[in-house]
Design an enzyme around this catalytic site. Structure first.
Site, PDB file in Angstrom:
ATOM      1  N   GLY A 276      74.000 -86.970  -1.363  1.00 25.84           N
ATOM      2  CA  GLY A 276      75.272 -87.692  -1.339  1.00 25.84           C
ATOM      3  C   GLY A 276      75.989 -87.449  -0.040  1.00 25.84           C
ATOM      4  O   GLY A 276      75.375 -87.129   0.991  1.00 25.84           O
ATOM      5  N   GLY A 280      81.902 -81.326  -1.677  1.00 20.78           N
ATOM      6  CA  GLY A 280      83.338 -81.228  -1.423  1.00 20.78           C
ATOM      7  C   GLY A 280      83.960 -80.302  -2.451  1.00 20.78           C
ATOM      8  O   GLY A 280      83.256 -79.541  -3.117  1.00 20.78           O
ATOM      9  N   CYS A 283      85.711 -75.222  -3.804  1.00 19.34           N
ATOM     10  CA  CYS A 283      84.959 -73.973  -4.001  1.00 19.34           C
ATOM     11  C   CYS A 283      83.755 -73.793  -3.070  1.00 19.34           C
ATOM     12  O   CYS A 283      83.686 -72.818  -2.325  1.00 19.34           O
ATOM     13  CB  CYS A 283      84.481 -73.879  -5.439  1.00 19.34           C
ATOM     14  SG  CYS A 283      85.838 -74.009  -6.596  1.00 19.34           S
ATOM     15  N   LYS A 286      84.530 -73.529   0.705  1.00 16.48           N
ATOM     16  CA  LYS A 286      85.388 -72.350   0.964  1.00 16.48           C
ATOM     17  C   LYS A 286      84.596 -71.052   0.812  1.00 16.48           C
ATOM     18  O   LYS A 286      84.669 -70.159   1.667  1.00 16.48           O
ATOM     19  CB  LYS A 286      86.556 -72.375  -0.030  1.00 16.48           C
ATOM     20  CG  LYS A 286      87.366 -71.096  -0.087  1.00 16.48           C
ATOM     21  CD  LYS A 286      88.475 -71.187  -1.119  1.00 16.48           C
ATOM     22  CE  LYS A 286      88.001 -70.948  -2.528  1.00 16.48           C
ATOM     23  NZ  LYS A 286      88.067 -69.622  -3.054  1.00 16.48           N
TER      24      LYS A 286
HETATM   25  C1  UGA Z   1      81.433 -75.003  -8.243  1.00 17.11           C
HETATM   26  C2  UGA Z   1      80.284 -74.279  -8.981  1.00 17.11           C
HETATM   27  O1  UGA Z   1      79.366 -75.254  -9.452  1.00 17.11           O
HETATM   28  C3  UGA Z   1      80.838 -73.475 -10.169  1.00 17.11           C
HETATM   29  O2  UGA Z   1      79.773 -72.740 -10.773  1.00 17.11           O
HETATM   30  C4  UGA Z   1      81.889 -72.511  -9.646  1.00 17.11           C
HETATM   31  O3  UGA Z   1      82.465 -71.756 -10.712  1.00 17.11           O
HETATM   32  C5  UGA Z   1      82.992 -73.301  -8.952  1.00 17.11           C
HETATM   33  O4  UGA Z   1      82.421 -74.043  -7.856  1.00 17.11           O
HETATM   34  C6  UGA Z   1      84.010 -72.327  -8.429  1.00 17.11           C
HETATM   35  O5  UGA Z   1      83.680 -71.508  -7.572  1.00 17.11           O
HETATM   36  O6  UGA Z   1      85.137 -72.288  -8.960  1.00 17.11           O
HETATM   37  P1  UGA Z   1      82.837 -77.235  -8.629  1.00 17.11           P
HETATM   38  O7  UGA Z   1      83.427 -76.963  -7.293  1.00 17.11           O
HETATM   39  O8  UGA Z   1      83.705 -77.597  -9.760  1.00 17.11           O
HETATM   40  O9  UGA Z   1      81.989 -75.955  -9.134  1.00 17.11           O
HETATM   41  O10 UGA Z   1      81.836 -78.430  -8.402  1.00 17.11           O
HETATM   42  P2  UGA Z   1      80.283 -78.747  -8.499  1.00 17.11           P
HETATM   43  O11 UGA Z   1      80.041 -79.503  -9.739  1.00 17.11           O
HETATM   44  O12 UGA Z   1      79.443 -77.560  -8.250  1.00 17.11           O
HETATM   45  O13 UGA Z   1      80.136 -79.755  -7.243  1.00 17.11           O
HETATM   46  C7  UGA Z   1      80.509 -79.367  -5.915  1.00 17.11           C
HETATM   47  C8  UGA Z   1      80.228 -80.469  -4.940  1.00 17.11           C
HETATM   48  O14 UGA Z   1      78.820 -80.617  -4.753  1.00 17.11           O
HETATM   49  C9  UGA Z   1      80.721 -81.851  -5.351  1.00 17.11           C
HETATM   50  O15 UGA Z   1      81.241 -82.513  -4.225  1.00 17.11           O
HETATM   51  C10 UGA Z   1      79.488 -82.559  -5.874  1.00 17.11           C
HETATM   52  O16 UGA Z   1      79.542 -83.958  -5.775  1.00 17.11           O
HETATM   53  C11 UGA Z   1      78.436 -81.964  -4.936  1.00 17.11           C
HETATM   54  N1  UGA Z   1      77.085 -82.005  -5.507  1.00 17.11           N
HETATM   55  C12 UGA Z   1      76.767 -81.293  -6.612  1.00 17.11           C
HETATM   56  C13 UGA Z   1      76.103 -82.766  -4.861  1.00 17.11           C
HETATM   57  O17 UGA Z   1      76.363 -83.427  -3.838  1.00 17.11           O
HETATM   58  N2  UGA Z   1      74.842 -82.767  -5.380  1.00 17.11           N
HETATM   59  C14 UGA Z   1      74.509 -82.064  -6.480  1.00 17.11           C
HETATM   60  O18 UGA Z   1      73.320 -82.107  -6.883  1.00 17.11           O
HETATM   61  C15 UGA Z   1      75.491 -81.303  -7.111  1.00 17.11           C
END
Ligand code: UGA
Length: 451
Positions: A276, A280, A283, A286
């Protein structure tokens, strides 16, 4: 239900994503929770059972808990500290310009705890704080109090994904307790006992999965490293697949097939391999930067982690290149629609959203940018006032020269392309559109990672 010990718990930073899910989760497994936050608006809303933060199923559980008087919300930190035997700290630790985490909110909470604790209190750090911060908190509290006698500090990192935070709370992949004292370890284990034994009731949609939840006891530094290393690993997988998608596109591969093929290897699996615009949100980026800074401070060259970050920064440019390829180098007055404004699907959080960063860039180039999100249209409009936002998909689809899909929201895979002008060009960064449908209506498209 077995009788479990119910703790008096305070949550500081209780109206944020982590604090709120933690508050609601702990109250729903039988503890008496007082949740404190400085954001008075959010606190007042929460008292009436409503949440500004969107989390699937949260408001249903919240209103049950309020009725049962298991949870309460306050603005008052003094009251929260005197109420509680255990305080969960979930305040923000945003990135500073140099990549280090901003510790000011944590320090101010530690100073309050130092001044106000009047009975033994376990301070549980949920926020992702830099390695070494647990000692700083201990030092601040020790200015007036005695460790072990008046307080203990524990690192208990969270692994909650925004939007599906409650699903993750009830079905944790692991519970990490980073502490050097037996008393704190025992208390934390007791707090999570109803969860471990699956012995609690919550209203739908949270089915209780029959899984064994492992509790891992470590020292505080290892607990924090587990958190940083987990987020950095997830980020690594995303940058890795984005890089593979880039190569695949050049050589004529199909990224969906490639991901499927890679994921069939049980050593690899297919999670976190969705290409993608990059990762973003508040978390992954950062925490990755904080880990890189930590390694630099310790004279260690983290080549890999720097590469992960660099690929993520380049990923936005890849999408911009695709837009320029279609519209030319001047974007002035060109009409571009963006689908997905939050930093990912399933949340209304627009902080560090790469969609917003892209929209801002396009607007600065003179383009007329319209954006859609089912949950975050209002928030996105507030953040970028020149962005025209809507939660009505048809408004956004019509009249655009280019439609860019940035989130894998299900409705984007179900768009009725028959109503779109065949002159519209589709850029799908998530590989979710039905290509046969696009072909049927002679709509030109570009799928990231597929030639
Ligand atoms: C992330 C971690 O997944 C959690 O385990 C953690 O607790 C959290 O950070 C935190 O430190 O508080 P989160 O930031 O809510 O959770 O989001 P994710 O679902 O992990 O996605 C992060 C980013 O990666 C998004 O922009 C998403 O679109 C992108 N992503 C995710 C991808 O581009 N490809 C993927 O296969 C998965």
């Amino acid at each position: 239900m077995t009788k479990h010990k119910s703790y008096k718990i305070g949550v500081i930073g209780g109206a944020g994503y982590v604090g709120l899910v933690t508050s609601v989760g702990l109250a729903s497994i039988g503890h008496n929770v007082l949740s404190q936050d400085l954001n008075l608006n959010r606190i007042n809303l929460l008292k009436s059972g409503k949440s500004e933060v969107y989390e699937e199923g949260l408001e249903n559980i919240l209103s049950d808990l309020i009725t049962q008087k298991l949870i309460n919300f306050t603005h008052n930190i003094e009251q929260t500290i005197s109420h509680s035997d255990v305080i969960f700290v979930a305040v923000g630790t945003p990135s500073l310009a140099d990549g280090r985490a901003d510790m000011s909110q944590i320090i101010s909470v530690a100073e309050k705890l130092r001044d106000l604790i009047d009975h033994h209190t376990i301070v549980v750090v949920k926020s992702t704080v830099p390695v070494g911060a647990i000692e700083i908190i201990q030092d601040i509290l020790s200015e007036r109090l005695t460790i072990g006698e008046d307080f203990d500090v524990v690192s208990n990192p969270e692994f909650l994904r925004e939007g599906s935070g409650l699903v993750d709370f009830y079905n944790p992949s692991r519970i990490i307790i980073g502490s050097n004292t037996d008393f704190a370890r025992k208390s934390l284990k007791e707090i999570y006992q109803p969860l471990i034994q699956r012995d609690y009731k919550v209203s739908n949609p949270f089915s209780i999965k029959n899984q064994i939840i492992e509790i891992l006891l470590t020292d505080p530094v290892s607990a924090q490293m587990i958190k940083y290393a987990s987020n950095a690993f997830l980020a690594t997988r995303i940058s890795y697949i984005n890089e593979i998608a880039g190569i695949s596109e050049k050589v004529g591969g199909n990224i969906s097939d490639i991901i499927y093929g890679i994921g069939l290897d049980p050593r690899i699996g297919s999670d976190y391999l969705k290409p993608g615009i990059g990762f973003g949100g508040p978390c992954l980026d950062k925490d990755l930067r904080a880990l890189i800074t930590l390694s630099e401070e310790n004279y260690f060259d983290s080549v890999m982690l720097n590469g992960v970050l660099r690929r993520n920064d380049l990923q936005l440019q890849e999408v911009i290149n695709k837009i320029n390829f279609v519209l030319g180098s001047s974007l002035y007055k060109h009409k571009i629609s963006i689908l997905g404004l939050a930093f990912k699907e399933g949340t209304n959080d627009v902080r560090h959203s790469l969609s917003i960063r892209l929209a801002k860039f396009l607007i600065e180039q003179g383009a007329i940018v319209t954006g859609h999100d089912i949950l975050a249209a209002k928030e996105a409009g507030e953040m970028e006032d020149k962005l025209i936002v809507s939660d009505n998909l048809n408004d956004v689809l019509n009249q655009a020269e280019i439609i860019i899909i940035l989130n894998s929201e299900k409705i984007y895979s179900q768009i009725d392309w028959s109503i779109i002008s065949p002159k519209t060009y589709i850029i799908d960064t998530r590989g979710i559109v039905n290509i046969d449908e696009l072909k049927k209506y002679s709509i030109e498209y570009d799928i990231l990672g597929t030639k």
